[in-house]
Design a protein around this motif. Structure first.
Motif, PDB file in Angstrom:
ATOM      1  N   LEU A  78      39.391  54.452   0.087  1.00 58.63           N
ATOM      2  CA  LEU A  78      38.078  53.870  -0.158  1.00 58.63           C
ATOM      3  C   LEU A  78      37.171  54.223   1.027  1.00 58.63           C
ATOM      4  O   LEU A  78      37.073  53.480   2.000  1.00 58.63           O
ATOM      5  CB  LEU A  78      38.186  52.354  -0.322  1.00 58.63           C
ATOM      6  CG  LEU A  78      36.877  51.603  -0.583  1.00 58.63           C
ATOM      7  CD1 LEU A  78      36.263  52.036  -1.919  1.00 58.63           C
ATOM      8  CD2 LEU A  78      37.099  50.098  -0.569  1.00 58.63           C
ATOM      9  N   GLY A  79      36.532  55.373   0.928  1.00 59.70           N
ATOM     10  CA  GLY A  79      35.627  55.809   1.985  1.00 59.70           C
ATOM     11  C   GLY A  79      36.290  55.818   3.346  1.00 59.70           C
ATOM     12  O   GLY A  79      37.397  56.337   3.512  1.00 59.70           O
ATOM     13  N   LYS A  80      35.610  55.212   4.322  1.00 57.11           N
ATOM     14  CA  LYS A  80      36.115  55.156   5.690  1.00 57.11           C
ATOM     15  C   LYS A  80      36.845  53.859   6.005  1.00 57.11           C
ATOM     16  O   LYS A  80      37.184  53.596   7.164  1.00 57.11           O
ATOM     17  CB  LYS A  80      34.948  55.303   6.674  1.00 57.11           C
ATOM     18  CG  LYS A  80      34.225  56.638   6.622  1.00 57.11           C
ATOM     19  CD  LYS A  80      33.082  56.652   7.629  1.00 57.11           C
ATOM     20  CE  LYS A  80      32.341  57.981   7.628  1.00 57.11           C
ATOM     21  NZ  LYS A  80      31.202  57.973   8.593  1.00 57.11           N
ATOM     22  N   THR A  81      37.103  53.043   4.987  1.00 53.27           N
ATOM     23  CA  THR A  81      37.678  51.716   5.236  1.00 53.27           C
ATOM     24  C   THR A  81      39.132  51.758   5.685  1.00 53.27           C
ATOM     25  O   THR A  81      39.628  50.793   6.273  1.00 53.27           O
ATOM     26  CB  THR A  81      37.600  50.845   3.977  1.00 53.27           C
ATOM     27  OG1 THR A  81      38.451  51.409   2.955  1.00 53.27           O
ATOM     28  CG2 THR A  81      36.163  50.742   3.468  1.00 53.27           C
ATOM     29  N   VAL A  94      25.523  62.431  -1.469  1.00 55.36           N
ATOM     30  CA  VAL A  94      25.097  61.662  -0.290  1.00 55.36           C
ATOM     31  C   VAL A  94      26.206  60.714   0.144  1.00 55.36           C
ATOM     32  O   VAL A  94      26.497  60.573   1.342  1.00 55.36           O
ATOM     33  CB  VAL A  94      23.797  60.890  -0.592  1.00 55.36           C
ATOM     34  CG1 VAL A  94      23.382  60.054   0.619  1.00 55.36           C
ATOM     35  CG2 VAL A  94      22.684  61.841  -0.987  1.00 55.36           C
ATOM     36  N   LEU A  95      26.840  60.056  -0.815  1.00 51.94           N
ATOM     37  CA  LEU A  95      27.924  59.137  -0.486  1.00 51.94           C
ATOM     38  C   LEU A  95      29.092  59.871   0.160  1.00 51.94           C
ATOM     39  O   LEU A  95      29.680  59.385   1.142  1.00 51.94           O
ATOM     40  CB  LEU A  95      28.399  58.408  -1.746  1.00 51.94           C
ATOM     41  CG  LEU A  95      27.363  57.566  -2.485  1.00 51.94           C
ATOM     42  CD1 LEU A  95      28.019  56.834  -3.660  1.00 51.94           C
ATOM     43  CD2 LEU A  95      26.696  56.567  -1.555  1.00 51.94           C
ATOM     44  N   VAL A  99      33.244  55.538  -3.186  1.00 51.94           N
ATOM     45  CA  VAL A  99      32.537  55.731  -4.451  1.00 51.94           C
ATOM     46  C   VAL A  99      33.242  54.950  -5.555  1.00 51.94           C
ATOM     47  O   VAL A  99      34.397  55.227  -5.891  1.00 51.94           O
ATOM     48  CB  VAL A  99      32.478  57.223  -4.835  1.00 51.94           C
ATOM     49  CG1 VAL A  99      31.740  57.396  -6.167  1.00 51.94           C
ATOM     50  CG2 VAL A  99      31.807  58.041  -3.735  1.00 51.94           C
ATOM     51  N   LEU A 100      32.540  53.975  -6.117  1.00 51.97           N
ATOM     52  CA  LEU A 100      33.075  53.176  -7.211  1.00 51.97           C
ATOM     53  C   LEU A 100      32.399  53.622  -8.500  1.00 51.97           C
ATOM     54  O   LEU A 100      31.208  53.382  -8.704  1.00 51.97           O
ATOM     55  CB  LEU A 100      32.817  51.688  -6.966  1.00 51.97           C
ATOM     56  CG  LEU A 100      33.167  51.144  -5.572  1.00 51.97           C
ATOM     57  CD1 LEU A 100      32.903  49.647  -5.508  1.00 51.97           C
ATOM     58  CD2 LEU A 100      34.605  51.459  -5.206  1.00 51.97           C
ATOM     59  N   GLY A 101      33.147  54.274  -9.349  1.00 53.80           N
ATOM     60  CA  GLY A 101      32.592  54.744 -10.611  1.00 53.80           C
ATOM     61  C   GLY A 101      32.659  53.662 -11.671  1.00 53.80           C
ATOM     62  O   GLY A 101      33.657  52.956 -11.795  1.00 53.80           O
ATOM     63  N   MET A 102      31.577  53.499 -12.422  1.00 48.25           N
ATOM     64  CA  MET A 102      31.574  52.553 -13.540  1.00 48.25           C
ATOM     65  C   MET A 102      30.894  53.209 -14.740  1.00 48.25           C
ATOM     66  O   MET A 102      30.390  54.321 -14.645  1.00 48.25           O
ATOM     67  CB  MET A 102      30.852  51.256 -13.164  1.00 48.25           C
ATOM     68  CG  MET A 102      29.369  51.390 -12.882  1.00 48.25           C
ATOM     69  SD  MET A 102      28.605  49.758 -12.675  1.00 48.25           S
ATOM     70  CE  MET A 102      26.974  50.207 -12.116  1.00 48.25           C
ATOM     71  N   THR A 152      35.676  60.145  -6.835  1.00 46.58           N
ATOM     72  CA  THR A 152      35.592  58.694  -6.876  1.00 46.58           C
ATOM     73  C   THR A 152      36.775  58.093  -6.136  1.00 46.58           C
ATOM     74  O   THR A 152      37.882  58.641  -6.166  1.00 46.58           O
ATOM     75  CB  THR A 152      35.616  58.192  -8.332  1.00 46.58           C
ATOM     76  OG1 THR A 152      36.635  58.907  -9.061  1.00 46.58           O
ATOM     77  CG2 THR A 152      34.282  58.416  -9.015  1.00 46.58           C
ATOM     78  N   SER A 153      36.546  56.952  -5.495  1.00 45.24           N
ATOM     79  CA  SER A 153      37.662  56.210  -4.920  1.00 45.24           C
ATOM     80  C   SER A 153      38.403  55.482  -6.034  1.00 45.24           C
ATOM     81  O   SER A 153      39.632  55.403  -6.037  1.00 45.24           O
ATOM     82  CB  SER A 153      37.152  55.198  -3.895  1.00 45.24           C
ATOM     83  OG  SER A 153      36.510  55.840  -2.816  1.00 45.24           O
TER      84      SER A 153
END
Length: 301
Positions: free
Chosen positions: A6-9, A191-192, A199-202, A230-231
């Protein structure tokens, strides 16, 4: 269950996530069963929102997370309040409903107005409440969501930069028709990725409306979204059968080559024109805070 960062988390989340709205649709017992089965089968990302089904979705999820299930979940919810006071009150209510003292990810819900970025980051805005809540240990990460126009997402990201703030995650529509119309994939996704934001896809199926086009299947929709960087791809499951479909699609997913992607885009190009099947972009049908503007000010459900 395939996992992604999940990104940089530094957190790993399942490639598919369980949507929160739909667990409030069947009877309570079935909704709880769907959540627990998802967690038992390896889905760890749980989506929810303060206003879903008048709070019933959070209450059910809170019940499902008892008996040791909370430790299996990466728990996310969303808030409507745009003021510091409203956001803080809604967060505390969500914590009580969900039966936890800390939520993993809290997101500003429905950033769908041109005025939202300035309002969220303004003095006494909701970002202040979320930042303080993070310091207090009530939440781990902060994000925002929206489904209306990629320009509004970009404006929100610019506002964050201007205030020296970094979002941990951003949620947005990513599907085979979005690529052709007001595209979040083409305009916001790069950009993300550049910023290292999760990135949370919905709306991979647009609440099933995309399937009404008859040009694409549910599994094709899920796989297209999973094939993007996407994450997690969040999908609504209001029955055990739909949940099983999502789990099976996640386990069976293999990276698609460019030719396969082009085939799906070609099949959906005509249907995607003018956002006919992406009603969340072109109508107010999915805009809960437009139908209930008082939620932005802190009115209780």
């Amino acid at each position: 269950m395939p996992m992604r960062q999940l990104g940089k988390t530094g957190v790993a989340v399942s490639i598919v996530g369980l949507g929160g709205f739909h667990i409030g649709v069947p009877e309570e017992k079935e909704g709880i069963r769907i959540v627990r089965t998802a967690l038992d089968r390896g889905i760890n990302f749980l989506d929810n929102c303060w206003d879903y089904n008048d709070g019933e979705s959070e209450l059910r999820m809170g019940k499902a997370l008892r008996d040791g299930y909370r430790q299996k979940a990466f728990l996310m919810t969303k808030l409507d309040g745009r003021t510091k006071r409203a956001a803080a009150e809604q967060l505390d209510q969500s914590l009580r409903r969900l039966g936890t003292d800390r939520i993993d990810l809290v997101q500003i819900h429905e950033v769908i107005r041109d005025t939202d970025p300035a309002r969220c980051f303004g003095e006494g805005g909701c970002v202040e409440a979320l930042t303080e809540a993070k310091k207090a240990g009530k939440l781990r990460f902060i994000g925002f969501t929206g489904h209306k126009h990629p320009d509004i997402h970009l404006a929100m990201l610019r506002a964050a930069d201007a205030h020296g703030f970094a979002f941990d995650a951003v949620q947005m529509p990513l599907n085979v028709m979005d690529a052709h119309f007001r595209s979040f994939e083409r305009n916001v996704l790069p950009v993300l990725i550049d910023k290292g934001i999760g990135v949370l896809g919905m709306k991979s199926m647009g609440s099933g409306i995309l399937l009404e086009s008859k040009v694409v299947t549910a599994v094709e929709c899920l796989h297209y979204a999973m094939n993007l960087p996407t994450s997690v791809v969040i999908t609504g499951c209001d029955s055990m059968g739909v949940l099983e479909q999502a789990i099976s699609a996640a386990i069976a997913f293999k990276p698609m080559d460019r030719a396969s992607v082009e085939v799906l885009l070609a099949k959906t190009r005509d249907a995607a024109k003018d956002g006919v099947y992406e009603k969340f972009k072109t109508s107010e049908k999915f805009d809960g805070t437009v139908q209930h503007p008082k939620w932005l000010e802190g009115a209780q459900i």
